[in-house]
Write an enzyme that holds these catalytic residues in place. Structure first.
Site, mmCIF file in Angstrom:
data_model
loop_
_atom_site.group_PDB
_atom_site.id
_atom_site.type_symbol
_atom_site.label_atom_id
_atom_site.label_comp_id
_atom_site.label_asym_id
_atom_site.label_seq_id
_atom_site.Cartn_x
_atom_site.Cartn_y
_atom_site.Cartn_z
ATOM 1 N N LYS A 201 0.853 -1.184 0.000
ATOM 2 C CA LYS A 201 0.000 0.000 0.000
ATOM 3 C C LYS A 201 0.891 1.237 0.000
ATOM 4 O O LYS A 201 1.691 1.437 0.913
ATOM 5 C CB LYS A 201 -0.888 -0.012 1.235
ATOM 6 C CG LYS A 201 -1.812 1.191 1.326
ATOM 7 C CD LYS A 201 -2.784 1.023 2.462
ATOM 8 C CE LYS A 201 -3.682 2.226 2.591
ATOM 9 N NZ LYS A 201 -4.607 2.076 3.715
ATOM 10 N N LYS A 255 -2.254 -1.485 -3.872
ATOM 11 C CA LYS A 255 -3.102 -0.300 -3.766
ATOM 12 C C LYS A 255 -2.260 0.955 -3.797
ATOM 13 O O LYS A 255 -1.259 0.995 -3.093
ATOM 14 C CB LYS A 255 -3.848 -0.407 -2.442
ATOM 15 C CG LYS A 255 -4.738 0.722 -2.109
ATOM 16 C CD LYS A 255 -5.399 0.427 -0.805
ATOM 17 C CE LYS A 255 -6.181 1.658 -0.425
ATOM 18 N NZ LYS A 255 -6.536 1.657 0.952
HETATM 19 C C1 PBG Z 1 -7.459 3.227 5.579
HETATM 20 C C2 PBG Z 1 -7.777 3.045 4.165
HETATM 21 C C3 PBG Z 1 -7.580 3.956 3.133
HETATM 22 C C4 PBG Z 1 -8.149 3.388 2.016
HETATM 23 C C5 PBG Z 1 -8.646 2.137 2.358
HETATM 24 N N1 PBG Z 1 -8.393 1.923 3.690
HETATM 25 C C6 PBG Z 1 -7.028 5.326 3.122
HETATM 26 C C7 PBG Z 1 -5.722 5.639 3.713
HETATM 27 O O1 PBG Z 1 -4.863 4.771 3.917
HETATM 28 O O2 PBG Z 1 -5.526 6.812 4.004
HETATM 29 C C8 PBG Z 1 -8.227 4.074 0.669
HETATM 30 C C9 PBG Z 1 -9.308 3.636 -0.218
HETATM 31 C C10 PBG Z 1 -9.622 4.578 -1.324
HETATM 32 O O3 PBG Z 1 -8.988 5.643 -1.502
HETATM 33 O O4 PBG Z 1 -10.565 4.253 -2.046
HETATM 34 N N2 PBG Z 1 -6.399 2.597 6.119
#
Ligand code: PBG
Length: 329
Positions: A201, A255
């Site tokens: 991520k 992601k």
């Molecule tokens: C939280 C989380 C995030 C997303 C999914 N879970 C945001 C972040 O890490 O700030 C992002 C999903 C999206 O942007 O559609 N941990």
């Protein structure tokens, strides 16, 4: 790879000349079995609240969940991903609401499992919807404290499993949390509960609309670069996956999506584990904007999703899941 033949003996346009032959030679396809739909839930009654930064996406109060779950069922979407929008007065520095067995997510899991037992539920394990500072972990000595955070994440995961969550999805990017969560789940006899690790991520600007959707945007004063990955890096993603596989992840997530297809492909070539891609909120809103303003055709949605299949993803978490399911069903 050696490519045999040359023009004019070889004319690649022959296999593109009509729709029927394009269908026959197509190398990839997208089906409803490849889709996961994220759903935002909120407190209150009779609320289907549009999210301004994500046109076409709403937050649902529990009594209104049926309005979207019926469609999920109708199109046989295999799994949904639940995200909570928590009111400000329930947030604090430690994100304690995450461990309340009667919180929004717990109630949602129970409700959906009861009415729609055949639909898979995945839930984020991370504290950002619950913390007053909007970070995924807790702050100690001005840092996001890895090991203290893990202790809370383990509890959060156990509660979700107890409520009936099928797929525990740690999205916090703390080190070592997959192993700790797996051990804790097994100790409590949740052997069958899957772990989908957000293994790779990146610290991304494309999460903007999501943070608005879960109400963490205004609270988050800094970035998440001390725990989420640096977008200049590729090899590091293999190390992340290797560790999570060893610790017991069943599936790994990459992601955001489209800017990271090279990463998906690289993992696909190096590991034999299912990979999910997350087409995140910023990607969704950009494509949606383009379509609404007639800058791009609606087919851009399918084109973007097929890219994940080409790269090697088994499934895609996408806010377009229902829309595209209607099209391909
Ligand atoms: C939280 C989380 C995030 C997303 C999914 N879970 C945001 C972040 O890490 O700030 C992002 C999903 C999206 O942007 O559609 N941990």
């Amino acid at each position: 790879m050696k490519i045999a033949g040359k023009f004019p003996d070889i004319r690649l346009r022959r296999i593109r000349k009509k729709g029927w032959i394009r269908r026959l030679v197509s190398e990839n396809s997208l089906s409803i079995n490849d889709l996961v739909l994220p759903i935002f839930v909120r407190d209150g009654k009779n609320k289907v609240e549009p999210i301004k930064s994500m046109p076409g996406v709403n937050r649902y109060s529990l009594d209104k969940l049926d309005s979207i779950m019926r469609k999920v069922q109708k199109y046989s979407i295999p799994m949904i991903a639940l995200f909570p929008y928590i009111s400000k007065n329930k947030k604090n520095k430690l994100g304690t609401e995450a461990l309340n067995k009667n919180n929004l997510i717990c109630k949602s899991i129970k409700l959906i499992k009861k009415k729609y037992p055949k639909i898979g539920i995945m839930c984020d394990v991370a504290l950002d919807p619950y913390t007053s500072h909007g970070h995924d972990g807790i702050i100690f000595n001005n840092k996001i404290d890895n090991d203290k955070t893990n202790k809370i994440l383990v509890k959060q995961a156990l509660i979700q499993a107890e409520m009936g969550c099928d797929v525990i999805s740690p999205s916090d990017m703390m080190d070592g949390r997959i192993g700790e969560i797996r051990k804790a789940l097994d100790r409590k006899n949740f052997h069958d509960v899957c772990i989908l690790s957000y293994a790779v991520k990146y610290a991304s600007s494309f999460y903007g609309p999501f943070r608005d959707a879960v109400g963490s945007k205004i609270n988050l004063k800094s970035d998440k670069k001390t725990y989420q990955m640096d977008y200049r890096n590729s090899n590091e993603s293999l190390r992340e996956v290797a560790l999570d596989v060893k610790e017991g992840a069943d599936i790994v997530m990459v992601k955001p999506g489209l800017p990271y297809l090279d990463i998906i492909k690289n993992i696909k070539d190096n590991f034999k584990i299912p990979i999910f891609a997350y087409q995140v909120s910023g990607e969704y809103s950009l494509i949606k904007y383009g379509i609404r303003h007639k800058l791009i055709k609606e087919e851009a949605i399918l084109e973007s999703l097929m890219a994940f299949k080409r790269a090697g993803a088994s499934a895609v978490v996408t806010y377009f899941a229902l829309e595209i399911a209607k099209k391909i069903s």
